[in-house]
Design a protein around this motif. Sequence first.
Motif, PDB file in Angstrom:
ATOM      1  N   LYS A   1       1.324  36.811  43.728  1.00 17.92           N
ATOM      2  CA  LYS A   1       2.679  36.846  43.549  1.00 17.92           C
ATOM      3  C   LYS A   1       2.564  37.804  42.572  1.00 17.92           C
ATOM      4  O   LYS A   1       1.998  37.808  41.188  1.00 17.92           O
ATOM      5  CB  LYS A   1       2.470  35.242  42.820  1.00 17.92           C
TER       6      LYS A   1
ATOM      7  N   SER B 242      10.042  29.648  45.252  1.00 20.35           N
ATOM      8  CA  SER B 242       9.797  30.959  45.376  1.00 20.35           C
ATOM      9  C   SER B 242       8.903  31.394  46.850  1.00 20.35           C
ATOM     10  O   SER B 242       9.379  30.511  47.613  1.00 20.35           O
ATOM     11  CB  SER B 242       8.032  30.961  44.781  1.00 20.35           C
ATOM     12  N   VAL B 243       8.581  32.273  47.354  1.00 20.29           N
ATOM     13  CA  VAL B 243       7.917  32.531  49.339  1.00 20.29           C
ATOM     14  C   VAL B 243       7.206  31.877  48.890  1.00 20.29           C
ATOM     15  O   VAL B 243       6.649  30.633  49.975  1.00 20.29           O
ATOM     16  CB  VAL B 243       7.460  33.870  48.632  1.00 20.29           C
TER      17      VAL B 243
ATOM     18  N   ASP C 278       6.850  38.488  52.030  1.00 15.25           N
ATOM     19  CA  ASP C 278       7.100  38.730  50.330  1.00 15.25           C
ATOM     20  C   ASP C 278       8.662  38.217  51.158  1.00 15.25           C
ATOM     21  O   ASP C 278       8.779  37.403  51.658  1.00 15.25           O
ATOM     22  CB  ASP C 278       7.688  40.409  50.325  1.00 15.25           C
ATOM     23  N   TYR C 279       9.995  38.090  50.144  1.00 13.23           N
ATOM     24  CA  TYR C 279      11.024  37.517  50.060  1.00 13.23           C
ATOM     25  C   TYR C 279      11.988  37.708  51.399  1.00 13.23           C
ATOM     26  O   TYR C 279      12.674  36.712  51.354  1.00 13.23           O
ATOM     27  CB  TYR C 279      12.026  37.971  49.377  1.00 13.23           C
ATOM     28  N   THR C 280      11.427  38.650  52.409  1.00  8.09           N
ATOM     29  CA  THR C 280      12.144  39.076  53.229  1.00  8.09           C
ATOM     30  C   THR C 280      12.121  37.960  54.204  1.00  8.09           C
ATOM     31  O   THR C 280      12.640  37.302  55.937  1.00  8.09           O
ATOM     32  CB  THR C 280      12.130  39.884  54.189  1.00  8.09           C
TER      33      THR C 280
ATOM     34  N   HIS D 174      17.000  28.426  44.499  1.00 12.50           N
ATOM     35  CA  HIS D 174      16.027  29.813  44.800  1.00 12.50           C
ATOM     36  C   HIS D 174      14.753  29.321  44.606  1.00 12.50           C
ATOM     37  O   HIS D 174      14.076  29.932  43.832  1.00 12.50           O
ATOM     38  CB  HIS D 174      16.967  30.019  43.402  1.00 12.50           C
TER      39      HIS D 174
ATOM     40  N   MET E  64      11.912  34.342  53.603  1.00  7.70           N
ATOM     41  CA  MET E  64      12.571  33.107  53.453  1.00  7.70           C
ATOM     42  C   MET E  64      14.452  33.879  53.643  1.00  7.70           C
ATOM     43  O   MET E  64      15.082  34.458  53.629  1.00  7.70           O
ATOM     44  CB  MET E  64      13.012  33.167  51.770  1.00  7.70           C
ATOM     45  N   ASN E  65      14.697  33.509  54.886  1.00  6.71           N
ATOM     46  CA  ASN E  65      16.264  32.911  54.824  1.00  6.71           C
ATOM     47  C   ASN E  65      16.900  32.058  55.803  1.00  6.71           C
ATOM     48  O   ASN E  65      15.904  31.056  56.764  1.00  6.71           O
ATOM     49  CB  ASN E  65      16.331  34.663  56.090  1.00  6.71           C
TER      50      ASN E  65
END
Length: 283
Positions: free
Chosen positions: A108, A77-78, A43-45, A75, A47-48
Amino acid sequence: MGNLILCHDRHAAHPYEITRIHCRIFTIEELCYYLCNNLYLIDYTIMNGQLCDWLDEELEMKALASELRDVLRLHGSVEKFVLTILKSSRLYREPEMIRIQNVLEHLKNQKDIERQKFKGDNLLESGEVEEAILVYQAILNGEKDETVDEKFYGKIYASLGAAYGRLFLYQESAKMYDCAYQICGDKTLIKPYLYASYKYMSLEEYHILITKSEEYMEINAQMRREVDKINQEESWKSGNEVIEEVMHNIYWQIRLQSGLLQSVRRKTLCVLTRRVLHVRIQR
């Protein structure tokens, strides 16, 4: 003959930790392995900036780190973030990358529980039946997700029915199909339920079962006609081919059903099953 893959020579002095599963990563190969084997959990986590800094400073993959920072800045996507890492590693061929991209695209906007079901479905379709069963059981035994409707769980029971059937665990298969039918009310589930039932029941027990419902009697008669038709029109085929076609007609009406006898290969078992189909369904 397999192909050799040249790995990168950098090994991090300080590992990157995937906090969600407490996994420590030391190389780009380990990072790619984690991503590919946990596509259903990503998930988005992931991406950091910390991951970008780790790739830059620990593995000296400055070009990749720069690309990933651009994805974050824009910005992205994952899916874009993950695919950028995998492509940069050069560990995967184009067909593998296409498969991974298709999976990410399908996942998605899906909920976690839907991702888990998709994982189980893929395991079942690829023949990893025991692993699929564990995934389905984990969903059913876990805390109920109120964001999905009741029929979602009915589909899980149907998938379990298919999985047990492929392991020749017909009693368990019948039970799962029955649960699925009670929840979904989908009449296409009756066929595999009846088939799995007569595979483990005695003739007397099966007769009692089908006489409980006119619908059961009608579908049982339909199954009989299907078998008779195949026996008459395809009498030149081997027993194995006949059985596979029977199962194709019965089960492929359901999206995930792969056929309870599709894995049967031994000639004696095929001949025996053909006789049982012909005799029992007629009765």
